[in-house]
Design a protein around this motif. Structure first.
Motif, mmCIF file in Angstrom:
data_model
loop_
_atom_site.group_PDB
_atom_site.id
_atom_site.type_symbol
_atom_site.label_atom_id
_atom_site.label_comp_id
_atom_site.label_asym_id
_atom_site.label_seq_id
_atom_site.Cartn_x
_atom_site.Cartn_y
_atom_site.Cartn_z
ATOM 1 N N LEU A 69 29.551 34.239 37.584
ATOM 2 C CA LEU A 69 30.002 34.989 38.752
ATOM 3 C C LEU A 69 28.984 36.073 39.080
ATOM 4 O O LEU A 69 28.629 36.870 38.213
ATOM 5 C CB LEU A 69 31.365 35.627 38.470
ATOM 6 N N SER A 70 28.518 36.098 40.314
ATOM 7 C CA SER A 70 27.696 37.221 40.769
ATOM 8 C C SER A 70 28.628 38.160 41.518
ATOM 9 O O SER A 70 29.303 37.758 42.459
ATOM 10 C CB SER A 70 26.557 36.752 41.679
ATOM 11 N N CYS A 71 28.684 39.395 41.056
ATOM 12 C CA CYS A 71 29.665 40.351 41.577
ATOM 13 C C CYS A 71 29.184 41.752 41.237
ATOM 14 O O CYS A 71 28.734 41.995 40.123
ATOM 15 C CB CYS A 71 31.010 40.044 40.920
ATOM 16 N N SER A 72 29.316 42.682 42.160
ATOM 17 C CA SER A 72 28.854 44.043 41.902
ATOM 18 C C SER A 72 29.609 44.693 40.752
ATOM 19 O O SER A 72 29.008 45.357 39.918
ATOM 20 C CB SER A 72 28.962 44.890 43.168
ATOM 21 N N ALA A 73 30.937 44.540 40.693
ATOM 22 C CA ALA A 73 31.761 45.092 39.609
ATOM 23 C C ALA A 73 31.339 46.527 39.276
ATOM 24 O O ALA A 73 31.126 46.869 38.115
ATOM 25 C CB ALA A 73 31.714 44.183 38.379
ATOM 26 N N LEU A 74 31.225 47.365 40.293
ATOM 27 C CA LEU A 74 30.642 48.687 40.126
ATOM 28 C C LEU A 74 31.486 49.648 39.299
ATOM 29 O O LEU A 74 30.950 50.529 38.637
ATOM 30 C CB LEU A 74 30.363 49.306 41.501
ATOM 31 N N LYS A 75 32.798 49.500 39.348
ATOM 32 C CA LYS A 75 33.677 50.411 38.605
ATOM 33 C C LYS A 75 34.284 49.711 37.401
ATOM 34 O O LYS A 75 34.529 48.505 37.421
ATOM 35 C CB LYS A 75 34.815 50.912 39.502
ATOM 36 N N ARG A 76 34.562 50.513 36.387
ATOM 37 C CA ARG A 76 35.183 49.941 35.186
ATOM 38 C C ARG A 76 36.513 49.269 35.525
ATOM 39 O O ARG A 76 36.814 48.208 34.993
ATOM 40 C CB ARG A 76 35.395 51.018 34.126
ATOM 41 N N GLN A 77 37.302 49.840 36.418
ATOM 42 C CA GLN A 77 38.594 49.230 36.763
ATOM 43 C C GLN A 77 38.402 47.845 37.370
ATOM 44 O O GLN A 77 39.221 46.961 37.165
ATOM 45 C CB GLN A 77 39.414 50.129 37.676
ATOM 46 N N TYR A 78 37.324 47.635 38.106
ATOM 47 C CA TYR A 78 37.046 46.308 38.665
ATOM 48 C C TYR A 78 36.708 45.322 37.540
ATOM 49 O O TYR A 78 37.174 44.186 37.534
ATOM 50 C CB TYR A 78 35.875 46.330 39.646
ATOM 51 N N ARG A 79 35.886 45.792 36.603
ATOM 52 C CA ARG A 79 35.514 44.931 35.480
ATOM 53 C C ARG A 79 36.731 44.600 34.627
ATOM 54 O O ARG A 79 36.877 43.471 34.158
ATOM 55 C CB ARG A 79 34.406 45.588 34.651
ATOM 56 N N GLU A 80 37.619 45.560 34.451
ATOM 57 C CA GLU A 80 38.834 45.310 33.656
ATOM 58 C C GLU A 80 39.727 44.280 34.338
ATOM 59 O O GLU A 80 40.342 43.446 33.672
ATOM 60 C CB GLU A 80 39.594 46.614 33.392
ATOM 61 N N ARG A 81 39.806 44.320 35.642
ATOM 62 C CA ARG A 81 40.590 43.297 36.364
ATOM 63 C C ARG A 81 40.006 41.916 36.153
ATOM 64 O O ARG A 81 40.736 40.940 35.951
ATOM 65 C CB ARG A 81 40.633 43.607 37.860
ATOM 66 N N LEU A 82 38.698 41.824 36.206
ATOM 67 C CA LEU A 82 38.054 40.525 35.985
ATOM 68 C C LEU A 82 38.210 40.075 34.539
ATOM 69 O O LEU A 82 38.435 38.889 34.277
ATOM 70 C CB LEU A 82 36.581 40.596 36.393
ATOM 71 N N ARG A 83 38.131 41.004 33.600
ATOM 72 C CA ARG A 83 38.345 40.659 32.182
ATOM 73 C C ARG A 83 39.769 40.159 31.950
ATOM 74 O O ARG A 83 39.992 39.256 31.152
ATOM 75 C CB ARG A 83 38.066 41.868 31.299
ATOM 76 N N ALA A 84 40.725 40.751 32.637
ATOM 77 C CA ALA A 84 42.118 40.318 32.494
ATOM 78 C C ALA A 84 42.286 38.885 33.003
ATOM 79 O O ALA A 84 43.087 38.116 32.457
ATOM 80 C CB ALA A 84 43.047 41.261 33.254
ATOM 81 N N ALA A 85 41.530 38.524 34.018
ATOM 82 C CA ALA A 85 41.605 37.167 34.572
ATOM 83 C C ALA A 85 40.894 36.156 33.682
ATOM 84 O O ALA A 85 41.252 34.977 33.679
ATOM 85 C CB ALA A 85 40.995 37.143 35.973
ATOM 86 N N ALA A 86 39.896 36.611 32.937
ATOM 87 C CA ALA A 86 39.085 35.711 32.105
ATOM 88 C C ALA A 86 38.770 36.393 30.773
ATOM 89 O O ALA A 86 37.697 36.972 30.606
ATOM 90 C CB ALA A 86 37.802 35.329 32.836
ATOM 91 N N PRO A 87 39.726 36.359 29.846
ATOM 92 C CA PRO A 87 39.481 36.978 28.536
ATOM 93 C C PRO A 87 38.182 36.444 27.915
ATOM 94 O O PRO A 87 37.865 35.262 28.021
ATOM 95 C CB PRO A 87 40.703 36.556 27.724
ATOM 96 N N GLY A 88 37.412 37.347 27.348
ATOM 97 C CA GLY A 88 36.126 36.977 26.780
ATOM 98 C C GLY A 88 34.978 37.068 27.768
ATOM 99 O O GLY A 88 33.827 36.808 27.411
ATOM 100 N N LEU A 89 35.279 37.447 29.007
ATOM 101 C CA LEU A 89 34.255 37.577 30.038
ATOM 102 C C LEU A 89 33.157 38.525 29.578
ATOM 103 O O LEU A 89 33.426 39.557 28.964
ATOM 104 C CB LEU A 89 34.897 38.102 31.332
ATOM 105 N N ARG A 90 31.921 38.158 29.875
ATOM 106 C CA ARG A 90 30.778 39.009 29.545
ATOM 107 C C ARG A 90 30.110 39.447 30.847
ATOM 108 O O ARG A 90 30.196 38.752 31.856
ATOM 109 C CB ARG A 90 29.776 38.231 28.711
ATOM 110 N N PHE A 91 29.448 40.581 30.786
ATOM 111 C CA PHE A 91 28.754 41.125 31.946
ATOM 112 C C PHE A 91 27.279 41.339 31.634
ATOM 113 O O PHE A 91 26.937 41.882 30.588
ATOM 114 C CB PHE A 91 29.356 42.474 32.368
ATOM 115 N N VAL A 92 26.445 40.929 32.556
ATOM 116 C CA VAL A 92 25.024 41.253 32.514
ATOM 117 C C VAL A 92 24.828 42.341 33.557
ATOM 118 O O VAL A 92 25.058 42.120 34.749
ATOM 119 C CB VAL A 92 24.150 40.020 32.835
ATOM 120 N N PHE A 93 24.432 43.511 33.089
ATOM 121 C CA PHE A 93 24.214 44.657 33.964
ATOM 122 C C PHE A 93 22.739 44.718 34.330
ATOM 123 O O PHE A 93 21.883 44.979 33.485
ATOM 124 C CB PHE A 93 24.648 45.941 33.254
ATOM 125 N N LEU A 94 22.443 44.437 35.595
ATOM 126 C CA LEU A 94 21.076 44.504 36.093
ATOM 127 C C LEU A 94 20.818 45.920 36.590
ATOM 128 O O LEU A 94 21.247 46.294 37.682
ATOM 129 C CB LEU A 94 20.869 43.476 37.208
#
Length: 161
Positions: A69-94
């Motif tokens: 997934l390419s997504c800005s996910a700028l705030k922690r709350q956004y990342r937490e929502r995505l993690r809740a949808a996909a447990p184990g989700l990893r993020f690459v921070f560019l």
């Protein structure tokens, strides 16, 4: 993940290809209203991003075997929502500085809906993910092939951990 112009779409497409995974391009899921706002240089609010994050979460759930997934996910709350949808989700921070992001957004302006006037708001909204679990920080100015190799190695390492 990261601010506009950091190379999310380019890297995500390459990683999806090398990993044999589906690509979910976050920009494709913005509403027409949100796209219009961004093209006019109006920053999105949390309320504007609500439906977008819900759609991205649903896309992740539909790809239980994995996806990129390419997504800005700028705030922690956004990342937490995505993690809740996909447990184990990893993020690459560019990670990129404001000046370089501005240069990149300006260069792509004729082909992209995102206004060059919004770069500052991206940096104002960004909550660094450093220190969160399952986050890889990369220098967004590194060559794309090197970034892809680093992500592939990190993903492989995670399979054996």
């Amino acid at each position: 993940m990261g601010v506009a112009g950091c190379g999310k779409s380019s890297l995500a497409a390459l990683v999806a290809q090398t990993q044999g995974l589906s690509l979910i391009e976050g920009d494709d899921f913005h509403s027409a209203d949100s796209r219009a706002k961004m093209s006019q240089g109006i920053a999105l609010t949390d309320a504007d991003r609500e439906g977008w994050l819900s759609r991205l979460g649903e896309e992740l759930r539909q790809h239980a075997d994995g996806a990129v997934l390419s997504c800005s996910a700028l705030k922690r709350q956004y990342r937490e929502r995505l993690r809740a949808a996909a447990p184990g989700l990893r993020f690459v921070f560019l990670e990129i500085d404001r000046e370089q992001a501005q240069q990149r957004v300006t260069a792509r302006a004729p082909q992209h809906f995102f206004s060059t006037r919004l770069v500052d708001s991206q940096f104002a909204t960004l909550e660094s993910p450093l220190g969160e679990e399952r986050v890889l920080r990369l220098d967004a100015t590194a060559p794309l092939a090197r970034l892809q190799a680093e992500v592939d190695a990190w993903l492989k390492q995670g399979e054996t951990a």
